[in-house]
Write a protein that holds these residues in place. Structure first.
Motif, mmCIF file in Angstrom:
data_model
loop_
_atom_site.group_PDB
_atom_site.id
_atom_site.type_symbol
_atom_site.label_atom_id
_atom_site.label_comp_id
_atom_site.label_asym_id
_atom_site.label_seq_id
_atom_site.Cartn_x
_atom_site.Cartn_y
_atom_site.Cartn_z
ATOM 1 N N VAL A 175 0.872 -1.175 0.000
ATOM 2 C CA VAL A 175 0.000 0.000 0.000
ATOM 3 C C VAL A 175 0.910 1.226 0.000
ATOM 4 O O VAL A 175 1.675 1.436 0.954
ATOM 5 C CB VAL A 175 -0.918 0.032 1.247
ATOM 6 C CG1 VAL A 175 -1.840 1.254 1.205
ATOM 7 C CG2 VAL A 175 -1.741 -1.250 1.349
ATOM 8 N N GLU A 177 1.488 5.430 -1.772
ATOM 9 C CA GLU A 177 1.165 6.516 -2.701
ATOM 10 C C GLU A 177 2.182 6.530 -3.838
ATOM 11 O O GLU A 177 3.392 6.503 -3.600
ATOM 12 C CB GLU A 177 1.181 7.851 -1.967
ATOM 13 C CG GLU A 177 -0.196 8.275 -1.542
ATOM 14 C CD GLU A 177 -0.352 8.397 -0.043
ATOM 15 O OE1 GLU A 177 0.635 8.727 0.627
ATOM 16 O OE2 GLU A 177 -1.471 8.137 0.447
ATOM 17 N N LEU A 277 -12.097 3.070 -3.641
ATOM 18 C CA LEU A 277 -12.020 2.874 -2.188
ATOM 19 C C LEU A 277 -12.591 1.507 -1.816
ATOM 20 O O LEU A 277 -12.040 0.810 -0.962
ATOM 21 C CB LEU A 277 -12.760 4.016 -1.473
ATOM 22 C CG LEU A 277 -12.616 4.068 0.044
ATOM 23 C CD1 LEU A 277 -11.158 4.171 0.480
ATOM 24 C CD2 LEU A 277 -13.419 5.224 0.633
ATOM 25 N N GLN A 280 -9.852 -0.933 -2.540
ATOM 26 C CA GLN A 280 -8.640 -0.809 -1.709
ATOM 27 C C GLN A 280 -8.879 -1.204 -0.261
ATOM 28 O O GLN A 280 -7.969 -1.646 0.423
ATOM 29 C CB GLN A 280 -8.083 0.616 -1.790
ATOM 30 C CG GLN A 280 -7.578 0.946 -3.188
ATOM 31 C CD GLN A 280 -6.746 2.212 -3.257
ATOM 32 O OE1 GLN A 280 -6.513 2.882 -2.264
ATOM 33 N NE2 GLN A 280 -6.292 2.536 -4.464
ATOM 34 N N PRO A 313 -3.287 4.664 -2.922
ATOM 35 C CA PRO A 313 -4.370 5.578 -2.540
ATOM 36 C C PRO A 313 -4.407 6.858 -3.374
ATOM 37 O O PRO A 313 -5.424 7.530 -3.431
ATOM 38 C CB PRO A 313 -4.060 5.897 -1.072
ATOM 39 C CG PRO A 313 -3.182 4.793 -0.602
ATOM 40 C CD PRO A 313 -2.388 4.369 -1.797
ATOM 41 N N LEU A 316 -7.211 7.391 -5.830
ATOM 42 C CA LEU A 316 -8.548 7.764 -5.356
ATOM 43 C C LEU A 316 -8.859 9.223 -5.677
ATOM 44 O O LEU A 316 -10.021 9.638 -5.652
ATOM 45 C CB LEU A 316 -8.677 7.512 -3.846
ATOM 46 C CG LEU A 316 -8.395 6.079 -3.373
ATOM 47 C CD1 LEU A 316 -8.524 5.972 -1.869
ATOM 48 C CD2 LEU A 316 -9.332 5.094 -4.064
ATOM 49 N N ALA A 353 -9.681 9.066 3.483
ATOM 50 C CA ALA A 353 -9.424 7.917 2.600
ATOM 51 C C ALA A 353 -7.960 7.946 2.185
ATOM 52 O O ALA A 353 -7.613 8.361 1.090
ATOM 53 C CB ALA A 353 -10.342 7.992 1.390
ATOM 54 N N ASP A 354 -7.085 7.540 3.100
ATOM 55 C CA ASP A 354 -5.656 7.609 2.830
ATOM 56 C C ASP A 354 -4.981 6.274 3.131
ATOM 57 O O ASP A 354 -5.651 5.285 3.448
ATOM 58 C CB ASP A 354 -5.015 8.740 3.649
ATOM 59 C CG ASP A 354 -5.248 8.551 5.144
ATOM 60 O OD1 ASP A 354 -5.706 7.461 5.560
ATOM 61 O OD2 ASP A 354 -4.976 9.488 5.908
ATOM 62 N N ARG A 355 -3.649 6.287 3.058
ATOM 63 C CA ARG A 355 -2.899 5.047 3.258
ATOM 64 C C ARG A 355 -3.223 4.377 4.595
ATOM 65 O O ARG A 355 -3.402 3.164 4.672
ATOM 66 C CB ARG A 355 -1.393 5.357 3.187
ATOM 67 C CG ARG A 355 -0.530 4.136 3.206
ATOM 68 C CD ARG A 355 0.922 4.496 3.386
ATOM 69 N NE ARG A 355 1.147 5.089 4.712
ATOM 70 C CZ ARG A 355 2.297 5.536 5.163
ATOM 71 N NH1 ARG A 355 3.351 5.488 4.380
ATOM 72 N NH2 ARG A 355 2.416 6.056 6.371
ATOM 73 N N VAL A 358 -6.638 2.660 4.441
ATOM 74 C CA VAL A 358 -6.563 1.473 3.582
ATOM 75 C C VAL A 358 -5.862 0.335 4.333
ATOM 76 O O VAL A 358 -6.328 -0.802 4.360
ATOM 77 C CB VAL A 358 -5.836 1.807 2.253
ATOM 78 C CG1 VAL A 358 -5.541 0.545 1.450
ATOM 79 C CG2 VAL A 358 -6.674 2.780 1.423
#
Ligand SMILES: NC(=O)c1ccc[n+]([C@@H]2O[C@H](COP(=O)([O-])OP(=O)(O)OC[C@H]3O[C@@H](n4cnc5c(N)ncnc54)[C@H](O)[C@@H]3O)[C@@H](O)[C@H]2O)c1
Length: 496
Positions: A175, A177, A277, A280, A313, A316, A353-355, A358
């Motif tokens: 996971v 960015e 989302l 993920q 992420p 998204l 809704a970020d790392r 997730v």
């Protein structure tokens, strides 16, 4: 403490042709006494100071590629920055296991409730420092995870690794960015991308592949005829067992491409690259693949664990608002299953809704799947809200609601059936704030929804068992629900 660091470090070092170094052993040599003795004669403060010196020295000039650190070492502010540049692996064990292994034998493991409190207190720190998380520290699992741990160094900075285990296979979950477009590859060999037209236009070229096939976007494409077309495209492109499929897209692409990979030449590997989302936080993990039939949601499918998952992420950011909202329904579901810190974060509205989100959701789902891959028991908790959701989707031809929207409504019905009015109200507020419907379209006949639940594919012995919530973190499965109660819960969806 009790996580199995020493033996896991030995296994990892052996896989690298080296010998692991254990900070406690080095410390004992220096002190000329055991940790326990030193603790007893000099106290915790003196022990920590000596430990800090030794650990700092080991991190600055590592005598081995694998170091195992005492559980309290990272509490030191001097030690933490020195972890940078190293890959920090957290062996995540539950309190029961840790106590069984360490309880009564170490100075800080004499009293069970103190031990539990210490673990609870340290957990956020461990989580924040870990580049990789292994929930199984047995030698074979660690040995198999080593190539993925090494690969992490080639992933974009900040990428985290979870090592997923299930009866039928293990795989790395990355996971991070910027993973999409970074050139990072989880598998060698020819990659064949299956995507949908929307995602393909946005990200198709960012993923290196020898062939690409795009299906129309949306649930209505999750059918056998679409799967047939994808299988033929893969055959035309010459995919064989040395190659693999990359499922680049949301849950529809993930389920359909995973299904195609499972049946193509009786099974080739699939890498899931989720871009919604929903995908993920949920659908990319656990190996359920398949397509819908007009008669029922996910009626044709197989279990086929991914060979790897790469979740970025950052993708998204291009997701339409409604699709992001749909993902929040799965987040809220996962938080209700997990309870604890995840539920606290979601109900506090602090979650983005970020790392981190997730990862937290993926860890929850992977823990459930590790315990029960094939829905025999624990995994049915993941079905929370889905019996009614699937019924709504089926009777509306998969076109009226997004899957996540239907899950939101299904969660509310499940909470009515769970006799949890206050929690239902709270969840309804959370769904509404994320832009999700909390009221069933009045054009939908509640009786048809109830009738369709009877065709749920999880029916056994003529009965559909429901997942119901006792409390956040305590979901009971296989619960009997009377037809009258179900009718009332669906009817309430029309009113609320
Ligand atoms: N296998 C499992 O365990 C599991 C779990 C949960 C859900 N599911 C399945 O997942 C499906 C729903 O998945 P979904 O909600 O991801 O729907 P989806 O795959 O249809 O994606 C939603 C929409 O977003 C678009 N999209 C995807 N990524 C994008 C991006 N980054 N930027 C812009 N647009 C993007 C897609 O083209 C599509 O139009 C359902 O079929 C459901 O049954 C499976």
């Amino acid at each position: 403490m009790g996580a199995g660091k020493t033996s896991a470090a030995r296994a990892a070092a052996a896989a690298l042709g080296a010998r692991a170094v254990d900070s406690d052993h080095v410390l004992e040599e220096r002190l000329g006494s055991t940790v326990e003795e030193y603790f007893a004669s000099h106290g915790e403060r003196a022990f920590r100071a000596a430990e800090e010196d030794v650990v700092a020295e080991l991190l600055e000039r590592p005598p081995s590629p694998v170091l195992s650190l005492g559980g309290g070492a990272i509490a030191s502010e001097r030690v933490r920055p020195l972890l940078e540049g190293h890959t920090v692996v957290l062996l995540d064990v539950d309190e029961d296991t840790a106590w069984r292994r360490a309880g009564g034998r170490r100075p800080l493991a004499r009293d069970r409730s103190r031990f539990a409190a210490m673990l609870e207190e340290r957990r956020p720190l461990y989580d924040s420092l870990a580049d990789a998380v292994l929930t199984d520290s047995s030698r074979d699992v660690v040995r198999r995870a080593v190539p993925a741990l090494r690969a992490l160094a080639g992933a974009p900075p900040g990428t985290r690794l979870l090592w997923a285990t299930a009866d039928s296979g293990e795989y790395p979950v990355y996971v991070g960015e910027g993973l999409v477009g970074s050139g990072f590859r989880a598998l060698a060999g020819d990659a064949h991308v299956v995507t949908d037209e929307t995602v393909g236009a946005l990200y198709g070229d960012a993923v290196e592949a020898v062939s690409r096939v795009a299906i129309p976007p949306g649930e209505t494409a999750k059918t056998l005829p679409t799967a047939g077309r994808v299988l033929e495209a893969l055959a035309e492109a010459g995919l064989d067992h040395d190659g693999h499929v990359i499922a680049l897209g949301g849950g529809v692409v993930g389920d359909l491409a995973g299904f195609c990979a499972a049946v193509y030449q009786r099974g080739v590997r699939v890498v899931q690259m989720p871009t919604t989302l929903v995908a993920q936080v949920d659908s990319a993990y656990g190996g359920k693949t398949g397509v819908d039939l007009p008669q029922g949601k996910n009626y044709a499918g197989v279990y086929h664990q991914p060979a790897a998952v790469l979740a970025d992420p950052r993708t998204l950011a291009t997701l339409p608002r409604e699709e992001l909202a749909a993902g929040w329904a799965e987040v809220i579901k996962t938080a209700l299953i997990a309870g604890g810190p995840l539920w606290k974060r979601v109900r506090s509205r602090a979650a983005e809704a970020d790392r981190g989100l997730v990862l937290a959701c993926a860890r929850t789902k992977l823990a459930v799947v590790a315990a029960d891959e094939r829905d025999a028991g624990a995994r049915q908790s993941l079905n929370l809200g889905h019996t009614v959701a699937h019924a709504i989707e089926t009777i509306t031809g998969y076109a009226r609601y997004r899957h996540g929207e239907a899950v939101g409504l299904g969660l509310l019905a499940a909470l009515t059936l769970s006799a949890q009015p206050a929690l239902r109200e709270e969840v309804a507020d959370l769904l509404a704030e994320r832009g999700l419907p909390t009221r069933l379209d009045p054009a939908i006949d509640p009786a048809a929804v109830v009738a369709a639940t009877a065709r749920d594919k999880k029916r056994r012995g003529g009965r559909v068992g429901f997942a119901l919530v006792e409390a956040p973190g305590d979901v009971r499965t296989g619960m009997a629900v009377s037809p009258d109660d179900l009718r009332a819960a669906v009817a309430e969806l029309e009113r609320s």
